[in-house]
Design a protein around this motif. Structure first.
Motif, PDB file in Angstrom:
ATOM      1  N   PRO A   1      56.768 126.291  -6.864  1.00  0.00           N
ATOM      2  CA  PRO A   1      58.219 126.092  -6.687  1.00  0.00           C
ATOM      3  C   PRO A   1      58.731 126.596  -5.348  1.00  0.00           C
ATOM      4  N   GLY A   2      58.190 127.722  -4.879  1.00  0.00           N
ATOM      5  CA  GLY A   2      58.640 128.266  -3.600  1.00  0.00           C
ATOM      6  C   GLY A   2      58.347 127.352  -2.424  1.00  0.00           C
ATOM      7  N   ASP A   3      57.261 126.558  -2.514  1.00  0.00           N
ATOM      8  CA  ASP A   3      56.939 125.624  -1.432  1.00  0.00           C
ATOM      9  C   ASP A   3      57.994 124.521  -1.332  1.00  0.00           C
ATOM     10  N   ILE A   4      58.417 124.034  -2.502  1.00  0.00           N
ATOM     11  CA  ILE A   4      59.439 122.975  -2.510  1.00  0.00           C
ATOM     12  C   ILE A   4      60.780 123.530  -2.048  1.00  0.00           C
ATOM     13  N   LEU A   5      61.131 124.709  -2.538  1.00  0.00           N
ATOM     14  CA  LEU A   5      62.404 125.330  -2.133  1.00  0.00           C
ATOM     15  C   LEU A   5      62.418 125.580  -0.628  1.00  0.00           C
ATOM     16  N   GLY A   6      61.296 126.035  -0.086  1.00  0.00           N
ATOM     17  CA  GLY A   6      61.224 126.285   1.350  1.00  0.00           C
ATOM     18  C   GLY A   6      61.383 125.023   2.166  1.00  0.00           C
TER      19      GLY A   6
ATOM     20  N   GLU B   1      64.905 125.121   8.332  1.00  0.00           N
ATOM     21  CA  GLU B   1      65.790 124.794   9.450  1.00  0.00           C
ATOM     22  C   GLU B   1      66.411 123.415   9.255  1.00  0.00           C
ATOM     23  N   LYS B   2      67.725 123.318   9.352  1.00  0.00           N
ATOM     24  CA  LYS B   2      68.498 122.091   9.151  1.00  0.00           C
ATOM     25  C   LYS B   2      68.396 121.575   7.714  1.00  0.00           C
ATOM     26  N   GLY B   3      68.031 122.459   6.797  1.00  0.00           N
ATOM     27  CA  GLY B   3      67.929 122.076   5.393  1.00  0.00           C
ATOM     28  C   GLY B   3      69.232 122.298   4.643  1.00  0.00           C
ATOM     29  N   ILE B   4      69.165 122.184   3.314  1.00  0.00           N
ATOM     30  CA  ILE B   4      70.353 122.377   2.486  1.00  0.00           C
ATOM     31  C   ILE B   4      70.385 123.821   1.987  1.00  0.00           C
ATOM     32  N   LEU B   5      71.508 124.221   1.414  1.00  0.00           N
ATOM     33  CA  LEU B   5      71.642 125.570   0.882  1.00  0.00           C
ATOM     34  C   LEU B   5      70.821 125.712  -0.393  1.00  0.00           C
ATOM     35  N   GLY B   6      70.296 126.920  -0.617  1.00  0.00           N
ATOM     36  CA  GLY B   6      69.540 127.164  -1.842  1.00  0.00           C
ATOM     37  C   GLY B   6      70.381 126.957  -3.086  1.00  0.00           C
ATOM     38  N   SER B   7      71.685 127.163  -2.984  1.00  0.00           N
ATOM     39  CA  SER B   7      72.574 126.973  -4.134  1.00  0.00           C
ATOM     40  C   SER B   7      72.698 125.506  -4.545  1.00  0.00           C
ATOM     41  N   GLU B   8      72.263 124.593  -3.661  1.00  0.00           N
ATOM     42  CA  GLU B   8      72.306 123.156  -3.977  1.00  0.00           C
ATOM     43  C   GLU B   8      71.060 122.697  -4.734  1.00  0.00           C
ATOM     44  N   VAL B   9      70.079 123.596  -4.859  1.00  0.00           N
ATOM     45  CA  VAL B   9      68.815 123.254  -5.517  1.00  0.00           C
ATOM     46  C   VAL B   9      68.832 123.778  -6.948  1.00  0.00           C
TER      47      VAL B   9
ATOM     48  N   TYR C   1      59.106 117.742 -10.020  1.00  0.00           N
ATOM     49  CA  TYR C   1      60.499 117.305 -10.041  1.00  0.00           C
ATOM     50  C   TYR C   1      61.374 118.445  -9.527  1.00  0.00           C
ATOM     51  N   VAL C   2      62.415 118.084  -8.781  1.00  0.00           N
ATOM     52  CA  VAL C   2      63.386 119.084  -8.354  1.00  0.00           C
ATOM     53  C   VAL C   2      64.783 118.495  -8.511  1.00  0.00           C
ATOM     54  N   ALA C   3      65.692 119.268  -9.105  1.00  0.00           N
ATOM     55  CA  ALA C   3      67.077 118.830  -9.289  1.00  0.00           C
ATOM     56  C   ALA C   3      67.913 119.259  -8.094  1.00  0.00           C
TER      57      ALA C   3
ATOM     58  N   GLY D   1      60.019 116.248   6.498  1.00  0.00           N
ATOM     59  CA  GLY D   1      59.341 117.532   6.606  1.00  0.00           C
ATOM     60  C   GLY D   1      58.033 117.535   5.829  1.00  0.00           C
ATOM     61  N   LYS D   2      57.495 118.727   5.632  1.00  0.00           N
ATOM     62  CA  LYS D   2      56.213 118.860   4.948  1.00  0.00           C
ATOM     63  C   LYS D   2      56.288 119.930   3.871  1.00  0.00           C
TER      64      LYS D   2
END
Length: 476
Positions: A414-419, A424-432, A443-445, A461-462
């Motif tokens: 899960p941490g790989d997907i969240l990262g 950089e230029k990503g979304i806020l963690g609160s949006e995940v 799957y990620v919501a 990205g990767k």
């Protein structure tokens, strides 16, 4: 009120507060329990655990969230001989997911006791590493019927030293057609053992299973009367041909963010889901004909709030545990009031309030009377108004699910997907939202407003240094 029954003799007792420290457990086990923040026993624990610790066979009515795993876990841990690395306890579960949950709970309960070996034996993962672990010595195995059969037949797993056998969610195992497999697994166990059977219901097949495999069992049933708790129950009398229209009205009027609609047949389940989808509602169906992968997808999307409505049969919903479920709707009342109580008990959990709404034709009024008698309360009746589908009634789910073509076998966590989403230029963690990882996919919501940005992050990205295919889920 909790009732303990032994054959025809009935003992009734009022559940009082019982502390774990009052139980005859070793100091090490009591310290483990206290470290987890457990002080007082839940009702099922208060009634069952003393009987289990006394060595009785027990058949207990308990559902997910009642504390049943800690109940049988403490019982089997209390009997372990840590110097003997043969299998001394075995827990049989209907699904890999439940087996994993049980393993995690047992390891937590035993975490400060050195050298306790707990092993999961489930399908979907290679059998060879499991056989190698068994060869090195294990105290407790937790597994699904098919994989346990396989290891027993190949003599990788031996039960000569087994003293405690647990059948968890036994009704669901029967519903899934595992009766023959469970019987074969038990045939390898010693006759002299303690057998604990946990089930959400006490239907005749469960009693027959108990008769075959238990010795003079004590029966524990915790009656959950919901009229005094956080579940608001309402009944709506309607004409038979107005049932679908009334359902649309309830969804539009109450606008619950998450709803399980119970149907009595697979056909109704299919028809109701199709009708709601045609009227623009976010809906999925859960029934016994679904393949495991499709079932996983349905449950992922409902649990992560990217689908608002789940239409299910009782059999398909066995073991369903959705946090913060706002409403349960009975499209048709069940014949058995016990099943009604079990259905509505899925909402109003963990300090939340919940709605239980039931449609009822004049012909079904005897079912309401049976529910009133069972719960010892008077039904509250309301009326429905005509419903006409329109966009203003639709409640869009707050999340959309993204499917990723990579999973555990690709060593994705899960941490790989969240990262990858929040770099950089990503979304806020609160949006995940919720992240679910399976063997070959994940799957990620994502909050609806951020879905395009999230797609861009993952497509350009990767994840773990690799590119994976990513797309919106079918029902997003």
């Amino acid at each position: 009120m909790a009732t303990v029954r032994r054959h025809s003799h009935c003992l009734e007792s009022v559940v009082t507060t019982v502390k774990f420290s009052s139980l005859p457990l070793t100091p090490a086990l009591l310290d483990n329990i206290a470290s987890l923040g457990y002080t007082e026993l839940t009702p099922i624990q208060a009634e069952s655990l003393p009987l289990i610790l006394d060595g009785n066979d027990v058949i207990a009515q308990a559902k997910t969230g009642s504390g049943k795993t800690a109940c049988f876990g403490i019982g089997l841990l209390s009997r372990l001989d840590l110097t003997d690395f043969n299998v001394q306890a075995m827990v049989v579960c209907p699904t890999r997911e439940l087996a994993d949950q049980v393993c995690n709970e047992l390891r937590k309960l035993a975490r400060f006791t050195q050298n306790i070996k707990v092993l999961a034996l489930c399908g979907g993962t290679p059998a060879r590493p499991q056989a190698e672990s068994l060869a090195h010595g294990v105290h407790i195995v937790v597994g699904t019927p098919g994989r346990l059969q396989e290891h027993l037949r190949k003599r990788h797993l031996r039960l000569d030293n087994l003293n405690t056998l647990v059948l968890d969610e036994a009704d669901r195992m029967l519903d899934m057609g595992f009766e023959e497999a469970v019987s074969e697994v038990i045939s390898y166990a010693p006759k002299q053992r303690q057998t604990l059977l946990f089930s959400a219901t006490f239907a005749d097949p469960i009693r027959e299973l108990s008769r075959k495999f238990q010795n003079n069992p004590l029966t524990v049933s915790i009656e959950n009367n919901h009229q005094d708790n956080a579940i608001e129950q309402r009944f709506f009398q309607i004409d038979k041909n107005k049932r679908s229209n009334a359902l649309g009205y309830l969804l539009a009027f109450y606008r619950p963010e998450s709803t399980v609609i119970f149907c009595n047949t697979k056909k109704d389940c299919h028809d109701v889901a199709n009708g709601l989808e045609g009227n623009g509602f976010s809906v999925q169906s859960l029934h016994g004909d679904l393949e495991q992968r499709d079932r996983d997808q349905v449950l992922v999307r409902f649990a992560n709030k990217s689908c608002s409505i789940l239409v299910a049969t009782d059999v398909a919903a066995r073991g369903l545990d959705i946090k913060e479920l706002q409403a349960v709707i009975n499209y048709e009342l069940p014949w058995d009031p016990e099943i009604y109580v079990h259905r509505i008990g899925r909402t109003g959990r963990a300090g939340n309030t919940g709605l239980a709404l039931s449609l009822c034709t004049p012909q079904e009024l005897p079912r309401v009377k049976a529910i009133e008698d069972y719960q010892k309360f008077s039904a509250q009746w309301d009326e429905v108004a005509p419903f006409q589908a329109g966009r203003e009634q639709r409640l869009e789910p707050p999340m959309i699910t993204l499917w990723i073509d990579g999973g555990r076998k690709d060593k994705i966590r899960p941490g790989d997907i969240l990262g990858a989403l929040t770099g950089e230029k990503g979304i806020l963690g609160s949006e995940v939202g919720k992240i679910d990882i399976f063997d070959n996919h994940a799957y990620v919501a994502i909050k609806r407003a951020s879905i395009d940005s999230a797609l861009g992050c993952l497509r350009t990205g990767k994840i773990k240094g690799r590119n994976f295919n990513v797309r919106k889920s079918q029902w997003g």
